[in-house]
Design a protein around this motif. Structure first.
Motif, PDB file in Angstrom:
ATOM      1  N   LYS A   1       0.856  -1.196  -0.023  1.00 20.21           N
ATOM      2  CA  LYS A   1       0.169  -0.086  -0.054  1.00 20.21           C
ATOM      3  C   LYS A   1       0.916   1.051   0.020  1.00 20.21           C
ATOM      4  CE  LYS A   1      -2.178  -1.106   4.076  1.00 20.21           C
ATOM      5  NZ  LYS A   1      -1.337  -2.316   4.121  1.00 20.21           N
ATOM      6  N   GLY A   2       1.981   1.191   0.833  1.00 20.65           N
ATOM      7  CA  GLY A   2       2.741   2.330   1.105  1.00 20.65           C
ATOM      8  C   GLY A   2       3.431   2.677  -0.252  1.00 20.65           C
ATOM      9  N   THR A   3       4.180   1.611  -0.765  1.00 21.07           N
ATOM     10  CA  THR A   3       4.976   1.697  -2.106  1.00 21.07           C
ATOM     11  C   THR A   3       4.114   2.430  -3.305  1.00 21.07           C
ATOM     12  OG1 THR A   3       6.247  -0.070  -1.411  1.00 21.07           O
ATOM     13  CG2 THR A   3       6.084   0.339  -3.734  1.00 21.07           C
TER      14      THR A   3
ATOM     15  N   THR B   1      -2.008   6.464   7.915  1.00 20.39           N
ATOM     16  CA  THR B   1      -2.231   6.510   9.367  1.00 20.39           C
ATOM     17  C   THR B   1      -1.018   5.876  10.123  1.00 20.39           C
ATOM     18  OG1 THR B   1      -3.936   4.728   9.265  1.00 20.39           O
ATOM     19  CG2 THR B   1      -4.558   6.945   9.755  1.00 20.39           C
TER      20      THR B   1
ATOM     21  N   ARG C   1       3.529   6.738  13.512  1.00 17.51           N
ATOM     22  CA  ARG C   1       4.865   6.637  13.744  1.00 17.51           C
ATOM     23  C   ARG C   1       5.706   8.136  13.912  1.00 17.51           C
ATOM     24  NH1 ARG C   1       4.177   1.999  10.734  1.00 17.51           N
ATOM     25  NH2 ARG C   1       4.143   3.373   8.615  1.00 17.51           N
TER      26      ARG C   1
ATOM     27  N   ARG D   1      -1.079  -4.765  17.286  1.00 21.17           N
ATOM     28  CA  ARG D   1      -2.478  -4.430  17.327  1.00 21.17           C
ATOM     29  C   ARG D   1      -2.929  -3.194  16.970  1.00 21.17           C
ATOM     30  NH1 ARG D   1      -0.797  -5.758  22.728  1.00 21.17           N
ATOM     31  NH2 ARG D   1      -0.745  -3.433  23.326  1.00 21.17           N
TER      32      ARG D   1
ATOM     33  N   GLY E   1      -4.052   2.678   5.123  1.00 24.26           N
ATOM     34  CA  GLY E   1      -4.173   1.975   6.357  1.00 24.26           C
ATOM     35  C   GLY E   1      -5.119   2.649   7.004  1.00 24.26           C
TER      36      GLY E   1
ATOM     37  N   GLN F   1     -14.380   2.599  12.050  1.00 25.08           N
ATOM     38  CA  GLN F   1     -13.535   3.579  11.279  1.00 25.08           C
ATOM     39  C   GLN F   1     -13.997   4.192  10.094  1.00 25.08           C
ATOM     40  OE1 GLN F   1      -9.328   2.660  11.242  1.00 25.08           O
ATOM     41  NE2 GLN F   1      -9.098   2.463  13.472  1.00 25.08           N
TER      42      GLN F   1
ATOM     43  N   ARG G   1      11.557  -6.242   4.890  1.00 21.51           N
ATOM     44  CA  ARG G   1      11.735  -4.414   4.659  1.00 21.51           C
ATOM     45  C   ARG G   1      12.930  -4.057   5.727  1.00 21.51           C
ATOM     46  NH1 ARG G   1       5.980  -1.869   5.297  1.00 21.51           N
ATOM     47  NH2 ARG G   1       5.875  -3.232   7.361  1.00 21.51           N
TER      48      ARG G   1
ATOM     49  N   TYR H   1      12.975   0.133   2.004  1.00 25.25           N
ATOM     50  CA  TYR H   1      13.831  -0.724   1.119  1.00 25.25           C
ATOM     51  C   TYR H   1      13.328  -2.047   1.425  1.00 25.25           C
ATOM     52  CZ  TYR H   1      16.733   3.076   0.836  1.00 25.25           C
ATOM     53  OH  TYR H   1      17.354   4.632   0.442  1.00 25.25           O
TER      54      TYR H   1
ATOM     55  N   ARG I   1      -0.298  -8.926  13.283  1.00 26.73           N
ATOM     56  CA  ARG I   1      -1.195  -8.056  12.427  1.00 26.73           C
ATOM     57  C   ARG I   1      -1.847  -8.885  11.428  1.00 26.73           C
ATOM     58  NH1 ARG I   1       4.373  -5.439  10.342  1.00 26.73           N
ATOM     59  NH2 ARG I   1       2.978  -4.068   9.264  1.00 26.73           N
TER      60      ARG I   1
ATOM     61  N   GLY J   1       3.622  -9.721  -8.451  1.00 31.96           N
ATOM     62  CA  GLY J   1       4.577  -9.080  -9.305  1.00 31.96           C
ATOM     63  C   GLY J   1       5.222  -7.898  -8.950  1.00 31.96           C
TER      64      GLY J   1
HETATM   65  P1  AP5 Z   1       0.728   0.483   8.725  1.00 39.30           P
HETATM   66  O1  AP5 Z   1       2.015   1.333   8.823  1.00 39.30           O
HETATM   67  O2  AP5 Z   1      -0.280   1.148   8.214  1.00 39.30           O
HETATM   68  O3  AP5 Z   1       1.124  -1.081   8.430  1.00 39.30           O
HETATM   69  P2  AP5 Z   1       0.334  -1.886   7.451  1.00 39.30           P
HETATM   70  O4  AP5 Z   1      -0.924  -1.575   6.906  1.00 39.30           O
HETATM   71  O5  AP5 Z   1       0.574  -3.158   8.115  1.00 39.30           O
HETATM   72  O6  AP5 Z   1       1.115  -1.874   6.275  1.00 39.30           O
HETATM   73  P3  AP5 Z   1       2.718  -2.008   5.786  1.00 39.30           P
HETATM   74  O7  AP5 Z   1       3.152  -0.661   5.928  1.00 39.30           O
HETATM   75  O8  AP5 Z   1       3.363  -2.912   6.786  1.00 39.30           O
HETATM   76  O9  AP5 Z   1       2.673  -2.477   4.516  1.00 39.30           O
HETATM   77  P4  AP5 Z   1       2.391  -1.826   2.952  1.00 39.30           P
HETATM   78  O10 AP5 Z   1       1.267  -2.446   2.643  1.00 39.30           O
HETATM   79  O11 AP5 Z   1       2.203  -0.283   3.120  1.00 39.30           O
HETATM   80  O12 AP5 Z   1       3.743  -2.511   2.383  1.00 39.30           O
HETATM   81  P5  AP5 Z   1       4.718  -1.477   1.664  1.00 39.30           P
HETATM   82  O13 AP5 Z   1       4.760  -0.769   0.473  1.00 39.30           O
HETATM   83  O14 AP5 Z   1       5.831  -0.748   2.836  1.00 39.30           O
HETATM   84  O15 AP5 Z   1       0.159   0.463  10.232  1.00 39.30           O
HETATM   85  C1  AP5 Z   1       1.267   0.081  11.220  1.00 39.30           C
HETATM   86  C2  AP5 Z   1       0.403   0.089  12.683  1.00 39.30           C
HETATM   87  O16 AP5 Z   1      -0.046   1.261  13.092  1.00 39.30           O
HETATM   88  C3  AP5 Z   1      -0.698  -1.008  12.842  1.00 39.30           C
HETATM   89  O17 AP5 Z   1      -0.104  -2.466  12.974  1.00 39.30           O
HETATM   90  C4  AP5 Z   1      -1.427  -0.453  13.877  1.00 39.30           C
HETATM   91  O18 AP5 Z   1      -0.818  -0.506  15.077  1.00 39.30           O
HETATM   92  C5  AP5 Z   1      -1.439   1.334  13.580  1.00 39.30           C
HETATM   93  N1  AP5 Z   1      -2.426   1.780  12.622  1.00 39.30           N
HETATM   94  C6  AP5 Z   1      -2.097   2.336  11.593  1.00 39.30           C
HETATM   95  N2  AP5 Z   1      -3.272   2.709  10.936  1.00 39.30           N
HETATM   96  C7  AP5 Z   1      -4.220   2.399  11.889  1.00 39.30           C
HETATM   97  C8  AP5 Z   1      -5.793   2.586  11.943  1.00 39.30           C
HETATM   98  N3  AP5 Z   1      -6.447   3.203  10.969  1.00 39.30           N
HETATM   99  N4  AP5 Z   1      -6.237   2.066  13.077  1.00 39.30           N
HETATM  100  C9  AP5 Z   1      -5.589   1.558  14.164  1.00 39.30           C
HETATM  101  N5  AP5 Z   1      -4.171   1.384  14.212  1.00 39.30           N
HETATM  102  C10 AP5 Z   1      -3.534   1.657  13.103  1.00 39.30           C
HETATM  103  O19 AP5 Z   1       5.772  -2.829   1.272  1.00 39.30           O
HETATM  104  C11 AP5 Z   1       6.378  -3.731   2.218  1.00 39.30           C
HETATM  105  C12 AP5 Z   1       7.619  -4.082   1.656  1.00 39.30           C
HETATM  106  O20 AP5 Z   1       7.612  -5.043   0.532  1.00 39.30           O
HETATM  107  C13 AP5 Z   1       8.653  -3.048   1.462  1.00 39.30           C
HETATM  108  O21 AP5 Z   1       9.925  -3.485   1.965  1.00 39.30           O
HETATM  109  C14 AP5 Z   1       8.524  -2.854  -0.043  1.00 39.30           C
HETATM  110  O22 AP5 Z   1      10.011  -2.462  -0.680  1.00 39.30           O
HETATM  111  C15 AP5 Z   1       8.295  -4.138  -0.641  1.00 39.30           C
HETATM  112  N6  AP5 Z   1       7.507  -4.425  -1.794  1.00 39.30           N
HETATM  113  C16 AP5 Z   1       6.551  -3.393  -1.998  1.00 39.30           C
HETATM  114  N7  AP5 Z   1       5.551  -3.903  -3.190  1.00 39.30           N
HETATM  115  C17 AP5 Z   1       6.325  -4.841  -3.734  1.00 39.30           C
HETATM  116  C18 AP5 Z   1       6.390  -5.543  -4.960  1.00 39.30           C
HETATM  117  N8  AP5 Z   1       5.568  -5.312  -5.922  1.00 39.30           N
HETATM  118  N9  AP5 Z   1       7.225  -6.644  -5.113  1.00 39.30           N
HETATM  119  C19 AP5 Z   1       8.265  -6.814  -4.224  1.00 39.30           C
HETATM  120  N10 AP5 Z   1       8.424  -6.122  -3.141  1.00 39.30           N
HETATM  121  C20 AP5 Z   1       7.604  -5.333  -2.722  1.00 39.30           C
END
Ligand code: AP5
Length: 211
Positions: free
Chosen positions: A14-16, A32, A37, A58, A86, A93, A123, A133, A167, A195
């Motif tokens: 999602k973030g990427t 969020t 953070r 959590r 997120g 919510q 990551r 990264y 998570r 992909g």
């Molecule tokens: P949050 O930061 O939102 O974490 P998340 O939803 O668990 O998502 P991530 O950031 O872990 O992953 P992402 O999908 O963004 O993947 P990314 O692009 O980084 O939330 C963290 C915490 O905050 C929650 O657990 C909770 O405690 C709290 N929180 C947040 N929002 C909340 C809410 N609304 N309510 C309550 N609590 C909340 O990619 C992951 C990795 O994969 C990276 O290394 C990237 O380089 C790699 N990658 C990405 N795409 C590809 C691809 N296509 N191929 C290969 N590698 C890839």
């Protein structure tokens, strides 16, 4: 106007994808996770309350997240659209969001669980500029160092195996019911997140349309 939610499990990308889409559409990317953070790093009262929940994997209690998001959505740069990453994370919510900000589309990204775990455990992030990264798929030029500012890369506390398991469980229990909530409103556009990032972006961009 583009008022978009990116929905999907931890590590799906999602973030990427959101940061690239935000650049192309010239609208803010509101994560969020990033906002929380930043509050933790700044040791604000809300950040101090959120910290232990986040490290354990959590959800942070709804009132804290809603306060942080509502403040951010009130900023003038959100008047022309936004990408929510997120948020929402559960049906309460989503209902709260309906009274704060309208939505045009929910892009729902998905991946097999083994791939999610691989993306999360590999990551690494820059503690200074927040660049993201991956040890295998997006390594830095110098091992362990940020390409942009040379800072030593770190692992997010919630990317440890026990927090990843929590998570994923929280996602299945609390966040997947949102899909039905948004399907009933005709907003869901599924995106296959398998992909390379470029390939996923092409599918995501097609799902967003011209707005
Ligand atoms: P949050 O930061 O939102 O974490 P998340 O939803 O668990 O998502 P991530 O950031 O872990 O992953 P992402 O999908 O963004 O993947 P990314 O692009 O980084 O939330 C963290 C915490 O905050 C929650 O657990 C909770 O405690 C709290 N929180 C947040 N929002 C909340 C809410 N609304 N309510 C309550 N609590 C909340 O990619 C992951 C990795 O994969 C990276 O290394 C990237 O380089 C790699 N990658 C990405 N795409 C590809 C691809 N296509 N191929 C290969 N590698 C890839």
């Amino acid at each position: 106007m583009h008022r978009i939610v990116l929905l999907g499990p931890p590590g799906v990308g999602k973030g990427t994808q959101a940061s690239r889409l935000a650049r192309e559409l010239a609208i803010p990317h509101l994560s969020t996770g990033d906002l929380l953070r930043a509050a933790v790093a700044a040791r604000t009262p809300l950040g101090r309350e959120a910290e232990a929940h986040m490290a354990a994997g959590r959800l942070v209690p709804d009132p804290i997240v809603l306060k942080i998001l509502e403040e951010r959505l009130a900023a003038p740069d959100c008047r022309g659209g936004y990408i929510l990453d997120g948020f929402p994370r559960n049906v309460p919510q989503a209902i709260a969001l309906e009274s704060i900000a309208p939505l045009d589309a929910v892009l729902s990204l998905d991946l097999p669980e083994a791939t999610l775990i691989g993306r999360l455990s590999g990551r690494r992030v820059c503690p200074t500029c927040q660049a993201v990264y991956h040890l295998a798929t997006l390594p830095p030029k110098v091992p362990g160092r940020c390409d942009k500012d040379g800072a030593e890369l770190v692992q997010r506390p919630d990317d440890r195996p026990e927090a990843i398991a929590t998570r994923l469980q929280v996602y299945h229990e609390q966040t997947t019911p949102l899909l039905d909530h948004y399907r009933q409103r005709g907003l869901v556009r599924p995106v296959d997140a398998r992909g390379a990032p470029e390939e996923v972006y092409r599918r995501l961009r097609a799902g967003v349309g011209s707005g």
